[in-house]
Design a protein around this motif. Structure first.
Motif, PDB file in Angstrom:
ATOM      1  N   ARG A  98       0.828  -1.211   0.000  1.00 52.80           N
ATOM      2  CA  ARG A  98       0.000   0.000   0.000  1.00 52.80           C
ATOM      3  C   ARG A  98       0.861   1.260   0.000  1.00 52.80           C
ATOM      4  NH1 ARG A  98      -3.187  -1.067   4.103  1.00 52.80           N
ATOM      5  NH2 ARG A  98      -4.712  -2.075   2.767  1.00 52.80           N
ATOM      6  N   ALA A  99       1.931   1.248   0.785  1.00 53.22           N
ATOM      7  CA  ALA A  99       2.802   2.435   0.826  1.00 53.22           C
ATOM      8  C   ALA A  99       3.357   2.730  -0.569  1.00 53.22           C
ATOM      9  CB  ALA A  99       3.944   2.212   1.815  1.00 53.22           C
ATOM     10  N   ILE A 100       3.668   1.682  -1.303  1.00 46.64           N
ATOM     11  CA  ILE A 100       4.215   1.886  -2.649  1.00 46.64           C
ATOM     12  C   ILE A 100       3.125   2.374  -3.599  1.00 46.64           C
ATOM     13  CG2 ILE A 100       5.206   0.698  -4.647  1.00 46.64           C
ATOM     14  CD1 ILE A 100       6.705  -1.099  -2.658  1.00 46.64           C
ATOM     15  N   THR A 101       1.967   1.737  -3.544  1.00 48.89           N
ATOM     16  CA  THR A 101       0.910   2.149  -4.478  1.00 48.89           C
ATOM     17  C   THR A 101       0.461   3.579  -4.174  1.00 48.89           C
ATOM     18  OG1 THR A 101      -0.695   1.025  -3.079  1.00 48.89           O
ATOM     19  CG2 THR A 101       0.058  -0.161  -5.007  1.00 48.89           C
ATOM     20  N   ASP A 102       0.410   3.952  -2.894  1.00 49.78           N
ATOM     21  CA  ASP A 102       0.033   5.329  -2.554  1.00 49.78           C
ATOM     22  C   ASP A 102       1.040   6.326  -3.125  1.00 49.78           C
ATOM     23  OD1 ASP A 102      -2.126   4.375  -1.244  1.00 49.78           O
ATOM     24  OD2 ASP A 102      -1.404   4.777   0.795  1.00 49.78           O
ATOM     25  N   THR A 103       2.324   5.971  -3.025  1.00 52.40           N
ATOM     26  CA  THR A 103       3.361   6.866  -3.540  1.00 52.40           C
ATOM     27  C   THR A 103       3.228   7.028  -5.051  1.00 52.40           C
ATOM     28  OG1 THR A 103       4.802   6.060  -1.806  1.00 52.40           O
ATOM     29  CG2 THR A 103       5.837   7.288  -3.571  1.00 52.40           C
ATOM     30  N   VAL A 104       2.983   5.908  -5.727  1.00 53.96           N
ATOM     31  CA  VAL A 104       2.835   5.970  -7.184  1.00 53.96           C
ATOM     32  C   VAL A 104       1.618   6.821  -7.539  1.00 53.96           C
ATOM     33  CG1 VAL A 104       2.342   4.626  -9.252  1.00 53.96           C
ATOM     34  CG2 VAL A 104       3.970   3.754  -7.557  1.00 53.96           C
ATOM     35  N   ARG A 105       0.515   6.601  -6.812  1.00 52.61           N
ATOM     36  CA  ARG A 105      -0.701   7.363  -7.128  1.00 52.61           C
ATOM     37  C   ARG A 105      -0.546   8.822  -6.758  1.00 52.61           C
ATOM     38  NH1 ARG A 105      -3.898   2.035  -5.774  1.00 52.61           N
ATOM     39  NH2 ARG A 105      -3.533   1.144  -7.832  1.00 52.61           N
ATOM     40  N   GLY A 106       0.378   9.101  -5.830  1.00 59.14           N
ATOM     41  CA  GLY A 106       0.672  10.491  -5.500  1.00 59.14           C
ATOM     42  C   GLY A 106       1.495  11.183  -6.576  1.00 59.14           C
ATOM     43  N   GLY A 107       1.816  10.454  -7.657  1.00 59.45           N
ATOM     44  CA  GLY A 107       2.473  11.093  -8.786  1.00 59.45           C
ATOM     45  C   GLY A 107       3.927  10.707  -8.991  1.00 59.45           C
TER      46      GLY A 107
ATOM     47  N   LEU B  82      10.778   3.989 -10.697  1.00 54.30           N
ATOM     48  CA  LEU B  82      11.208   3.044  -9.675  1.00 54.30           C
ATOM     49  C   LEU B  82      12.150   3.732  -8.687  1.00 54.30           C
ATOM     50  CD1 LEU B  82      11.411   0.189  -8.520  1.00 54.30           C
ATOM     51  CD2 LEU B  82      13.283  -0.229 -10.119  1.00 54.30           C
ATOM     52  N   SER B  83      13.128   4.470  -9.216  1.00 53.78           N
ATOM     53  CA  SER B  83      14.089   5.082  -8.297  1.00 53.78           C
ATOM     54  C   SER B  83      13.409   6.146  -7.441  1.00 53.78           C
ATOM     55  CB  SER B  83      15.268   5.672  -9.067  1.00 53.78           C
ATOM     56  OG  SER B  83      14.802   6.599 -10.018  1.00 53.78           O
ATOM     57  N   GLY B  84      12.430   6.856  -8.025  1.00 58.42           N
ATOM     58  CA  GLY B  84      11.693   7.845  -7.250  1.00 58.42           C
ATOM     59  C   GLY B  84      10.939   7.201  -6.102  1.00 58.42           C
ATOM     60  N   VAL B  85      10.237   6.107  -6.397  1.00 63.48           N
ATOM     61  CA  VAL B  85       9.487   5.411  -5.355  1.00 63.48           C
ATOM     62  C   VAL B  85      10.447   4.860  -4.301  1.00 63.48           C
ATOM     63  CG1 VAL B  85       8.032   3.405  -4.876  1.00 63.48           C
ATOM     64  CG2 VAL B  85       7.539   4.857  -6.847  1.00 63.48           C
ATOM     65  N   MET B  86      11.579   4.348  -4.760  1.00 61.36           N
ATOM     66  CA  MET B  86      12.557   3.821  -3.804  1.00 61.36           C
ATOM     67  C   MET B  86      13.083   4.940  -2.910  1.00 61.36           C
ATOM     68  SD  MET B  86      14.530   1.028  -6.207  1.00 61.36           S
ATOM     69  CE  MET B  86      15.960   0.939  -5.164  1.00 61.36           C
ATOM     70  N   ASP B  87      13.305   6.112  -3.486  1.00 61.57           N
ATOM     71  CA  ASP B  87      13.788   7.237  -2.690  1.00 61.57           C
ATOM     72  C   ASP B  87      12.757   7.657  -1.642  1.00 61.57           C
ATOM     73  OD1 ASP B  87      16.180   7.365  -3.945  1.00 61.57           O
ATOM     74  OD2 ASP B  87      15.614   8.940  -5.348  1.00 61.57           O
ATOM     75  N   VAL B  88      11.498   7.737  -2.065  1.00 61.81           N
ATOM     76  CA  VAL B  88      10.457   8.238  -1.169  1.00 61.81           C
ATOM     77  C   VAL B  88      10.151   7.230  -0.062  1.00 61.81           C
ATOM     78  CG1 VAL B  88       8.025   8.894  -1.029  1.00 61.81           C
ATOM     79  CG2 VAL B  88       9.441   9.723  -2.919  1.00 61.81           C
ATOM     80  N   THR B  89       9.996   5.959  -0.438  1.00 65.17           N
ATOM     81  CA  THR B  89       9.543   4.964   0.548  1.00 65.17           C
ATOM     82  C   THR B  89      10.694   4.225   1.210  1.00 65.17           C
ATOM     83  OG1 THR B  89       9.458   3.221  -1.111  1.00 65.17           O
ATOM     84  CG2 THR B  89       7.454   4.522  -0.785  1.00 65.17           C
ATOM     85  N   ARG B  90      11.864   4.295   0.618  1.00 62.70           N
ATOM     86  CA  ARG B  90      13.053   3.535   1.023  1.00 62.70           C
ATOM     87  C   ARG B  90      12.910   2.045   0.700  1.00 62.70           C
ATOM     88  NH1 ARG B  90      14.526   4.188   6.767  1.00 62.70           N
ATOM     89  NH2 ARG B  90      16.601   3.576   6.175  1.00 62.70           N
ATOM     90  N   ALA B  91      11.854   1.671  -0.016  1.00 61.84           N
ATOM     91  CA  ALA B  91      11.711   0.264  -0.410  1.00 61.84           C
ATOM     92  C   ALA B  91      12.877  -0.131  -1.307  1.00 61.84           C
ATOM     93  CB  ALA B  91      10.398   0.067  -1.159  1.00 61.84           C
ATOM     94  N   GLY B  92      13.413  -1.311  -1.072  1.00 60.30           N
ATOM     95  CA  GLY B  92      14.496  -1.805  -1.920  1.00 60.30           C
ATOM     96  C   GLY B  92      15.854  -1.222  -1.577  1.00 60.30           C
ATOM     97  N   LYS B  93      15.887  -0.379  -0.532  1.00 57.59           N
ATOM     98  CA  LYS B  93      17.158   0.275  -0.195  1.00 57.59           C
ATOM     99  C   LYS B  93      17.883  -0.437   0.943  1.00 57.59           C
ATOM    100  CE  LYS B  93      16.983   4.283  -2.615  1.00 57.59           C
ATOM    101  NZ  LYS B  93      17.756   5.482  -2.859  1.00 57.59           N
ATOM    102  N   GLY B  94      17.349  -1.579   1.352  1.00 54.31           N
ATOM    103  CA  GLY B  94      18.060  -2.351   2.364  1.00 54.31           C
ATOM    104  C   GLY B  94      18.988  -3.318   1.673  1.00 54.31           C
ATOM    105  N   CYS B  95      18.670  -4.611   1.774  1.00 59.83           N
ATOM    106  CA  CYS B  95      19.559  -5.590   1.163  1.00 59.83           C
ATOM    107  C   CYS B  95      19.363  -5.633  -0.342  1.00 59.83           C
ATOM    108  CB  CYS B  95      19.308  -6.972   1.756  1.00 59.83           C
ATOM    109  SG  CYS B  95      17.715  -7.667   1.279  1.00 59.83           S
ATOM    110  N   GLY B  96      18.264  -5.085  -0.819  1.00 59.75           N
ATOM    111  CA  GLY B  96      18.060  -5.000  -2.264  1.00 59.75           C
ATOM    112  C   GLY B  96      17.441  -6.230  -2.890  1.00 59.75           C
ATOM    113  N   SER B  97      17.192  -7.268  -2.091  1.00 54.29           N
ATOM    114  CA  SER B  97      16.692  -8.504  -2.694  1.00 54.29           C
ATOM    115  C   SER B  97      15.260  -8.347  -3.196  1.00 54.29           C
ATOM    116  CB  SER B  97      16.781  -9.652  -1.698  1.00 54.29           C
ATOM    117  OG  SER B  97      15.867  -9.438  -0.649  1.00 54.29           O
TER     118      SER B  97
END
Lengths: 836, 109
Positions: free
Chosen positions: A450-459, A463-478
């Motif tokens: 949901r956090a990712i879909t909300d970010t995408v729907r927020g404009g 991928l890198s933008g969503v990763m920057d905003v949510t920090r998703a994928g910025k840990g181990c990257g798997s």
């Protein structure tokens, strides 16, 4: 003082419950984060104890620290500010020794007794040390050269030990996940590695023998030697590691031993304090220690329903349940155990494993596909039309879907083969669409779908933008693949072009090697031809032009079709643009040597054109700053000197000392060699700028040890060549490539290295990143020993570039494009660079 | 180089050939500084010549079919609308075309 004290006493007492957490690792910190997220700071005054003298960090990323891909500072999850901002008292580097559960106190090794109302034990685990002779010194410490692989200190110790030149061979004990990561990481420091594994095949906890055999092939292809069914019986050495002894097999000589033979829960505090401990600290479905109302435990130190977990995902689930109870947010919350799935790049090989390794019942279906030559192996176990286990090696395309199907028991397609391959079965999108909003996509940073879909729907639709905003994928990257799929699904196909990190340039979806071979196969000689043939929809991309222009010039030399719009403005006008839109001119002054005539000419030009500043550069050149674009051709003409290369991603200058010509200590003619090198390689394009130096003796007045290529004359007429040094944003001492007998060989090897770098480095990757990434051992093998038989080809390619050189300043008389030197400056007064 | 008209209206800036394909050139038009770009498909775009971020010369920028990137700090701007795609303020955009005799014509408001 008295007044102050009494005033202090008169403030209302803090009535919040005292929450004490033993352990500041991933589980302890995560539990506190979950508690804070439920408003727990209002109810609790939080104190944390951590054995290690740091904030908390992502242990999964230690393998990246080992391989040098990540800086130790980059893996911290919560900075010290986080503790401060949340009012958490952190005792870092303090070990808790005992809990008095009747007095509700914890005693720590700094002599402190800390009262608690609620206690969380998150002591994690440590490396399990096998009973092997010679592992410890008589004093009880690990023998010098033996390392566990568990903490930042372990990792940094290993790195510095591995980087010492005389430490060339390592043995890793343990061929599981961690052992293979350690082996691969050590390789990046140029160390030869043997893995000794007691199991019959690698990663036997995660996969069966067939998968293990395929993995072994892939690992061996990386140059790692594997010994399975081998038990280490002794560490040889005495004062420091010199080898290991194996049962029924010859000894292996080595300088370094890494023990990665499993983990053991840290339960000493619990045992000493009389808490129930079996394999680990026993907890119920609320993560509470039985018969203790106010003591919880979480993470790897915990045994729940007989299971002990050594992975991250279960820890997240446990922390959430624990927080529900500690804060009272959801008293009905229960932890019922985790289905464990591993999805990792192990030693450069994609590995995913979940559930069963092999069928257990007669009615279980088993799908297997094996292609050992490509390192691909896929095995899926199906029971009652649900996935109950899967192993995937070397091909991660179906991983996201299979993981979700396994986690959630999704219905499977009739045509089972589509589970293994994309054959028009349920695509990956179907799997993503069926995910619930709460499903956690990124486990390191706890990011839900949901956090990712909300970010995408927020404009935010890259991928890198969503990763920057949510920090998703910025840990181990798997989880990056899954994050990408969720972003694509949420954006409904309108994901913006994303500069994928592995592409050479963002606008052409190919890695460098693939891009080069496509360019060569199709004979693409201009940047526009590359876009037309290889870019999505043939679209040109401004961000990609400069990198492609450089690559094509390198590949085709004189046969390159030069399109000036593909160049950055510096390369269009052969000067360096400055902050006010003017340019700087640096006349060529090879090796930093000039003459009175040249100086006089420069001074006259500076007068004639009102040059606002004349400055010496760090590379021993004279910089004429503040030249308007339209004056450039006239300035060059009046100077009458060739271009001095102070702009562009190219070979720039060779800094020298005076060497034996005048210096009392000089042992080699550094000035002459510097001039020769600069003359030969002038203007050669490269992925990033190249700055060189030649020093006439080991005093290094030309600072050769911190240059992309640095040469040092040593006594006996010999020359040392260093590569990958830097003294800019990064500081790095170059690695010794070779010591040679004559200046001709210096020039040859320097050129060969530069050509190898030109062909293999990423765009804008300086040699200080490239050299450690590829490894000095490998570079030495290729460049000095010609291990791959490509030396002649490298020399030849460099010679072609050298031969196709023309002085760009010759364009002064014959502009390449109309208005090449016409001003682009507006008439308004710009912010001016101050003139001294 | 401008047609000498003051204020709004159409301004003829001279032959299209003055602008190499894929590049931009700056023009002073009725007191305004305008960067005109000639895209690789032959079409023209016109935006204000001064980067709102730190005053960079936009005409020296690198372009593709959609954006121009300022040479100083790589801020990108949509060539049609002038809007920044990287969080800077916008450039002004101007209608521009090539007339029958292949001259650049820009319209000021």
């Amino acid at each position: 003082m008295t007044a102050l004290a009494s005033r202090g006493r008169s403030t209302p007492a803090d009535t919040r419950r005292r929450l004490v957490v033993i352990g500041n690792g991933m589980a302890g910190a995560r539990a506190v984060e979950e508690i804070l997220a439920r408003g727990g700071a209002v109810q609790h005054r939080i104190t944390m104890f951590g054995d290690e003298p740091y904030g908390n960090y992502n242990r999964i990323m230690l393998s990246h620290v080992l391989s040098g891909e990540e800086d130790a500072g980059g893996i911290f999850l919560n900075s010290l500010d986080w503790y401060r901002e949340n009012g958490i008292t952190l005792h870092a580097g303090v070990r808790v020794e005992k809990i008095d559960r009747f007095a509700k106190l914890v005693f720590s090794d700094d002599g402190r007794a800390t009262p608690y109302d609620v206690l969380i034990i998150a002591t994690g685990s440590r490396s399990s040390m096998p009973a092997v002779e010679g592992l410890y010194t008589p004093g009880g410490r690990l023998l010098q050269g033996v390392f566990a692989f568990r903490t930042i200190d372990d990792t940094q110790g290993m790195v510095s030990y591995a980087q010492q030149d005389h430490h060339r061979r390592a043995v890793v004990i343990g061929g599981g996940l961690l052992g293979l990561e350690a082996a691969r990481g050590l390789q990046s420091h140029g160390v030869g590695v043997d893995v000794v594994h007691s199991g019959g095949h690698l990663m036997n906890a995660q996969m069966g023998p067939d998968g293990g055999a395929v993995l072994r092939r892939s690992v061996e292809a990386l140059g790692i030697r594997v010994h399975t069914s081998s038990r280490t019986t002794a560490i040889l050495g005495g004062d420091k590691v010199r080898g290991v002894q194996l049962r029924d097999q010859p000894n292996i000589e080595c300088d370094l031993v890494v023990v990665a033979a499993g983990i053991r829960p840290n339960v000493e505090v619990a045992v000493t304090s009389g808490l129930p401990v079996e394999r680990a600290i026993v907890v119920d479905d609320h993560m509470r220690v039985p018969d203790e109302d106010e003591i919880y435990a979480v993470g790897e130190c915990v045994q729940h329903r007989g299971e002990v977990y050594g992975l991250v995902a279960p820890l997240w689930e446990q922390a959430a349940v624990l927080a529900d109870h500690v804060t009272g947010a959801d008293p009905s919350s229960v932890y019922l155990g985790s289905r464990t799935a591993t999805k990792l790049k192990v030693a450069g090989v994609d590995v995913a494993s979940m559930g069963l390794q092999a069928p257990e019942r007669d009615t279980d279906e088993h799908l297997v596909f094996s292609e050992p030559s490509r390192g691909v192996f896929k095995s899926i176990v199906i029971r009652d039309s649900k996935i109950v286990g899967a192993t995937l090696l070397g091909d991660s395309r179906k991983v996201a879907y299979l993981t979700q199907a396994f986690d959630r028991g999704l219905p499977l397609p009739e045509e089972r083969v589509s589970l293994l391959f994309d054959l028009g079965g349920p695509g990956e999108e179907a799997g993503v669409a069926e995910l619930g909003g709460d499903a956690q996509v990124c486990n390191c940073n706890g990011v839900s779908k949901r956090a990712i879909t909300d970010t995408v729907r927020g404009g935010c639709t890259t991928l890198s933008g969503v990763m920057d905003v949510t920090r998703a994928g910025k840990g181990c990257g798997s989880c990056k693949l899954l994050v990408r799929q969720v972003v694509e699904w949420a954006a409904d196909g309108t994901v913006d072009e994303d500069p994928a990190a592995e592409y050479y340039v963002p606008g052409v979806p190919l890695e460098k090697a693939a891009l080069m071979s496509a360019i060569r196969d199709r004979g693409l000689r201009s940047v526009s031809a590359v876009f037309a043939a290889l870019a999505p929809a043939g679209a040109e991309d401004a961000k990609s032009k400069m990198g492609l222009a450089s690559l094509l010039k390198m590949m085709w030399a004189g046969e390159y079709i030069d399109e000036r719009d593909a160049r950055f403005v510096n390369d269009r006008v052969h000067a360096n643009i400055q902050r006010d839109g003017t340019f700087s001119v640096v006349p060529q002054m090879k090796g930093g040597v000039t003459s009175p005539e040249q100086l006089r000419r420069i001074a006259d030009v500076a007068d004639k054109y009102n040059i606002p500043m004349v400055k010496l550069t760090g590379g021993q050149r004279i910089d004429l700053l503040g030249v308007p674009k339209e004056d450039l051709p006239k300035v060059w003409a009046d100077l009458g000197m060739p271009s001095g290369y102070a702009y562009g991603k190219s070979f720039r200058t060779v800094k020298t000392c005076v060497g034996q010509e005048f210096c009392r200590f000089g042992t080699g003619d550094s000035t002459k060699l510097g001039i020769e090198i600069e003359s030969r390689f002038q203007g050669i394009e490269s992925p990033a700028k190249l700055k060189l130096a030649v020093s006439g003796c080991p005093r290094n007045c030309a600072e050769s040890l911190v240059k992309d290529v640095g040469v040092v004359a040593v006594d006996g007429g010999r020359w040392e060549i260093y590569i990958g040094g830097a003294a800019g944003a990064h500081i790095r001492k170059g690695d010794l490539l070779a010591t040679v007998d004559d200046p001709g060989t210096v020039t040859l090897l320097a050129g060969r290295f530069m050509q190898y770098y030109r062909e293999h480095a990423n765009w804008l990757e300086r040699t200080y990143s490239f050299v450690p990434r590829v490894g000095i051992e490998h570079l030495r093998a290729v460049i000095v020993d010609d291990a791959e038989g490509i030396a002649a080809g490298l020399d030849e390619a460099m010679q072609r570039s050298v031969d196709s050189y023309t002085d760009p300043w010759a364009e002064r008389n014959d502009p390449f494009t109309p208005g090449q030197f016409r001003t682009s400056l507006p008439l308004e007064v710009l912010p001016r660079v101050p003139i001294r | 180089m401008s047609a000498g008209l003051s204020g709004g209206g159409l301004h003829v800036l001279g032959p299209v050939d003055q602008i190499p394909v894929g590049e931009g050139r700056a023009y002073g038009v009725a007191g305004e500084q305008i960067a005109v770009f000639r895209l690789r498909d032959g079409s023209l775009r016109a935006v204000s010549a001064l980067c709102p971020h730190k005053g960079g010369p936009i005409a020296d920028g690198t372009i593709d079919r959609n954006v121009v990137m300022c040479p100083l700090h790589q801020h990108a701007f949509d060539l049609e609308t002038g809007c920044s795609t990287t969080g800077a303020g916008p450039l002004r955009s101007y209608p521009v075309f090539a007339d029958g005799s292949q001259n650049v014509v820009v319209r000021l408001p």
